[in-house]
Scaffold this motif. Sequence first.
Motif, short mmCIF file in Angstrom:
data_model
loop_
_atom_site.label_atom_id
_atom_site.label_comp_id
_atom_site.label_asym_id
_atom_site.label_seq_id
_atom_site.Cartn_x
_atom_site.Cartn_y
_atom_site.Cartn_z
N UNK A 161 30.79 79.78 75.17
CA UNK A 161 30.06 80.73 74.07
C UNK A 161 30.80 80.51 72.67
N UNK A 162 31.73 79.36 72.70
CA UNK A 162 32.62 79.14 71.64
C UNK A 162 31.86 78.62 70.42
N UNK A 163 32.08 79.24 69.23
CA UNK A 163 31.30 78.89 68.02
C UNK A 163 31.49 77.26 67.51
N UNK A 164 33.02 77.10 67.74
CA UNK A 164 33.30 75.78 67.40
C UNK A 164 32.38 74.59 68.20
N UNK A 165 32.43 74.97 69.62
CA UNK A 165 31.49 74.37 70.53
C UNK A 165 30.22 73.88 70.07
N UNK A 166 29.59 75.18 69.66
CA UNK A 166 27.93 75.35 69.31
C UNK A 166 27.96 74.46 67.96
N UNK A 167 28.87 74.50 67.13
CA UNK A 167 28.67 73.74 65.58
C UNK A 167 28.77 72.20 66.11
N UNK A 168 29.74 72.08 67.02
CA UNK A 168 29.75 70.71 67.31
C UNK A 168 28.42 69.93 68.04
N UNK A 169 27.90 70.73 68.75
CA UNK A 169 26.91 70.44 69.75
C UNK A 169 25.58 70.13 68.79
N UNK A 170 25.73 71.09 67.78
CA UNK A 170 24.35 71.30 66.63
C UNK A 170 24.46 69.87 65.86
N UNK A 171 25.90 69.55 65.39
CA UNK A 171 26.08 68.46 64.57
C UNK A 171 25.77 66.91 65.33
N UNK A 172 25.95 66.96 66.59
CA UNK A 172 25.73 65.92 67.51
C UNK A 172 24.16 65.42 67.64
N UNK A 173 23.35 66.80 68.00
CA UNK A 173 22.07 66.60 68.04
C UNK A 173 21.37 66.24 66.79
N UNK A 174 21.72 66.99 65.74
CA UNK A 174 21.06 66.40 64.34
C UNK A 174 21.38 65.11 64.29
N UNK A 175 22.46 64.62 64.34
CA UNK A 175 22.71 62.99 63.75
C UNK A 175 21.90 62.23 65.00
N UNK A 176 21.80 62.70 66.33
CA UNK A 176 20.86 61.84 67.14
C UNK A 176 19.49 61.89 66.86
N UNK A 177 19.02 62.99 66.46
CA UNK A 177 17.43 63.11 65.85
C UNK A 177 17.39 62.34 64.77
N UNK A 178 18.32 62.59 63.88
CA UNK A 178 18.06 61.89 62.63
C UNK A 178 18.06 60.45 62.64
N UNK A 179 19.08 59.65 63.65
CA UNK A 179 19.08 58.53 63.84
C UNK A 179 17.94 57.91 64.39
N UNK A 180 17.37 58.67 65.32
CA UNK A 180 16.05 58.45 66.05
C UNK A 180 14.93 58.24 65.06
N UNK A 181 14.71 59.24 64.27
CA UNK A 181 13.94 59.07 63.36
C UNK A 181 13.75 58.01 62.24
N UNK A 182 15.06 57.84 61.72
CA UNK A 182 15.30 56.62 60.82
C UNK A 182 14.80 55.13 61.48
N UNK A 183 15.35 55.05 62.64
CA UNK A 183 15.19 53.71 63.53
C UNK A 183 13.69 53.76 63.61
#
Length: 372
Positions: A159-181
């Motif tokens: 439940x760590x907030x830092x871990x949540x933020x890190x996971x959010x950024x990771x998923x966002x970059x993955x989705x954004x990269x997928x969409x752009x490609x």
Amino acid sequence: MQTSKDSKNQTTQIDIEHQANIDHKTDTKLDKSQESLSKTSLTIDSLIDAQVDFMQQWLRSQAQPLSLEAWQWFGAQPLNKYITRDHLQHLINDWLLNQPMSEAMRADIRDILHTVIYHPVNDNVPLSELIDDTQVETLANYVGSHEQQRNVLIHTLVGNETFTDLLTQTLYHAINDFMETTLEKAGGVGKLMKLGRSSFEKATNRNLDEKLQAYLHRNIKDLAHRAEANAQAHLSNEEVARLLITGWARIKEQPVSHLQTYLRDEPDNSSIDHIEAGIQQSYNRLRLSPYLHSLVAASIDTWYANHQTDTIATVAASLYIDEQAMAEFSTALSPVIYDALESPWFRAHTRKMLQAFYDQPTIKERLILNND
């Protein structure tokens, strides 16, 4: 016929001769006294030199047994005969807590930390040599058997907030990269989708990237909280302990030098400098804290109450200082003691002490009488 005048003159002449004789004897006695005093002075100087030589030789031959006898005497004395609770309080407060770390000490700490952390031996020593498996198991079982500690651990991992933020950024970059490609490869459909994205942003006055990040963060945060609640509700003590032990098993064979990967060793950005500065800051804050002073005073009171009637040897024995240790210590100090006995300052002070002794009027008078 002798007249009274002649008789008077004769008497006067006798008196003069008698007085001259007395004066001659007095002068002779003074001369002898001066001569005796001079001889005595020479005798005293010779005696002092002989005594200084003897004292140096005797102390040199008796240095080690004397030091051991001194320790035996000192060790037999009760602690409270020479040391009070107030002495200990002043020693800790005035000599230790009231003094900041010197710059020389801080530099030594930095150099020693650097030597220890970056020593080549760390490349060949695994973490398991520093921490035993049984220690990890004991800690894991302790944490697992205490609900509060267990929940803190689960919150840190899940439940760590830092871990949540890190996971959010990771998923966002993955989705954004997928969409752009995908859009680049979709041709006309991709252009249509980009147009739709532009129209959406104009209509809602919102950036699609920001909305996607907010959506991911909100949902992932909610999922993390649910996962934390489920873990706290369903993870047993044994499972939490096993989690810790498994984590330790994964890293225990790594070399100690692996810790260097988390540090920087650059001239303008040294982790060791930051560590030392943190130690210094914590020390300065704590040493001036009334809280720490109260705890130190209470600790000294407790220790002194337990040991005030003990002999000094008993207290020293708790630090493994016994007669054998003192004998070894005395042997190690022998060169220093011998050099001190042979030094000019020892001869000068010994001679000064003996000179003061022989300069006492009563001693000087007796020496003069003995030389008559």
